[in-house]
Write a protein that holds these residues in place. Structure first.
Motif, PDB file in Angstrom:
ATOM      1  N   PRO A   1       0.800  -1.232   0.000  1.00 29.29           N
ATOM      2  CA  PRO A   1       0.000   0.000   0.000  1.00 29.29           C
ATOM      3  C   PRO A   1       0.832   1.281   0.000  1.00 29.29           C
ATOM      4  N   ARG A   2       1.534   1.514  -1.066  1.00 31.62           N
ATOM      5  CA  ARG A   2       2.339   2.729  -1.196  1.00 31.62           C
ATOM      6  C   ARG A   2       2.347   3.169  -2.653  1.00 31.62           C
TER       7      ARG A   2
ATOM      8  N   ALA B   1      -6.111  10.662  -1.548  1.00 31.19           N
ATOM      9  CA  ALA B   1      -6.466  10.535  -0.132  1.00 31.19           C
ATOM     10  C   ALA B   1      -7.946  10.228   0.033  1.00 31.19           C
TER      11      ALA B   1
ATOM     12  N   PRO C   1      -7.519   6.055   1.016  1.00 28.10           N
ATOM     13  CA  PRO C   1      -7.067   6.808   2.200  1.00 28.10           C
ATOM     14  C   PRO C   1      -5.999   6.120   3.034  1.00 28.10           C
ATOM     15  N   ASP C   2      -5.891   4.816   2.955  1.00 29.88           N
ATOM     16  CA  ASP C   2      -4.945   4.107   3.819  1.00 29.88           C
ATOM     17  C   ASP C   2      -3.577   3.900   3.168  1.00 29.88           C
ATOM     18  N   TRP C   3      -3.382   4.452   1.992  1.00 28.36           N
ATOM     19  CA  TRP C   3      -2.120   4.257   1.272  1.00 28.36           C
ATOM     20  C   TRP C   3      -1.200   5.452   1.483  1.00 28.36           C
ATOM     21  N   SER C   4       0.102   5.170   1.597  1.00 29.29           N
ATOM     22  CA  SER C   4       1.087   6.243   1.655  1.00 29.29           C
ATOM     23  C   SER C   4       1.320   6.779   0.243  1.00 29.29           C
TER      24      SER C   4
END
Length: 304
Positions: A253-254, A276, A280-283
């Motif tokens: 998740p990046r 975002a 939303p949970d990804w860098s």
């Protein structure tokens, strides 16, 4: 590995070609740049000429070279048969410059993955002259969405944003929504009426991606039409991220962002907001290295 290997990475994007090279005896990395080498735009012969000329010029001061290892990330070479044909021609053209030559040609988005994450998993969003979304799963499989070129896709790209901006100018000339893009395009390019705009676009054929900065600046200055364009474009690009992630849940998740459009902070902020909202949970980070660094890393791995 041979006694005197020489490693070359090439990033042949839509506008320019970058080279990064190194060898064990070189005091530092060597970098050069040249014209565009997209085979879909300049033709296969010109693409081979541009890429091989950059490599040959770099090798002049390094001979003799025992082994030459080249990885080229090439925009417009998305199909395996295109990549193989280009690699074969480069290998033959460079055959007299080293005792042995290895050449790999990949899509330019692939080298961005290597620049961002090495050989590990992650996802890249590229927004330059064109656009594409590419990911590598934890199992090593590459997944791609977009990259269709300006005639079929490339949302969020410089071309798409610039084209949308000129459409807005045309609509304003027809009596549509007013926008500060009209006087700014007139000031920059000298077109402020129908005949001039038609001639400029269809006869002079300007690079429409050059209009994109005007659209982004107008949005930053509060122009509603330009802001709507920018919002729509980044949302379409992020939708491609969603499509890719709908195919697999095996991507770390990046997200790395890169391309000429990301050099504008207003555009980068709009894309970050859209990401975002949707993932939303990804860098999310702007790529710290130039994609050509990924090409050089792949060149080093060719003969491992």
């Amino acid at each position: 590995m041979s006694a005197n290997p020489f490693f070359v990475g090439l990033d042949a994007g839509g506008s320019t070609t970058l080279l990064l090279a190194e060898c064990e005896e070189c005091p530092g990395r060597i970098d050069r740049h040249g014209p565009a080498a997209n085979p879909q735009r300049v033709g296969m012969d010109q693409s081979v000429q541009v890429l091989s000329a950059l490599v040959k010029k770099t090798l002049r001061a390094q001979r003799p070279v025992d082994h030459l290892s080249v990885c080229a990330g090439v925009a417009g070479a998305g199909r395996p048969d295109e990549q193989q044909a280009l690699a074969d021609r480069l290998r033959r053209t460079l055959g007299d410059d080293a005792r042995s030559v290895s050449v790999e040609v990949v899509h330019d988005a692939c080298i961005a993955l290597d620049a961002a994450f090495g050989a590990e998993s992650g996802l890249v969003v590229i927004a330059g002259t064109g656009s594409v979304v590419l990911a590598r799963t934890r199992g090593g499989t590459a997944r791609r969405v977009g990259g269709w070129g300006h005639l079929l896709g490339d949302p969020g790209s410089g071309y798409a944003v610039g084209q949308a901006g000129l459409r807005a100018v045309a609509e304003a000339l027809d009596g549509g929504a007013d926008t500060i893009l009209r006087p700014r395009v007139a000031e920059e390019y000298g077109v402020d009426e129908r005949a001039a705009l038609i001639h400029w676009v269809y006869q002079d054929r300007p690079p429409l991606q050059d209009v994109a900065p005007l659209v982004i600046e107008a949005s930053a200055d509060g122009d509603t039409v330009a802001t709507d364009i920018l919002t729509a474009q980044v949302n379409e690009l992020v939708r491609q991220v969603e499509w890719l992630l709908g195919e697999t849940d095996d991507v770390a998740p990046r997200i790395a962002l890169l391309g000429g459009m990301l050099q504008n902070e207003h555009y980068a902020a709009a894309l970050r907001r859209a990401l975002a909202d949707r993932v939303p949970d990804w860098s999310v980070e702007v790529l710290r290295h130039e994609p050509v660094v990924g090409a050089l890393r792949r060149a080093r791995r060719l003969d491992e």
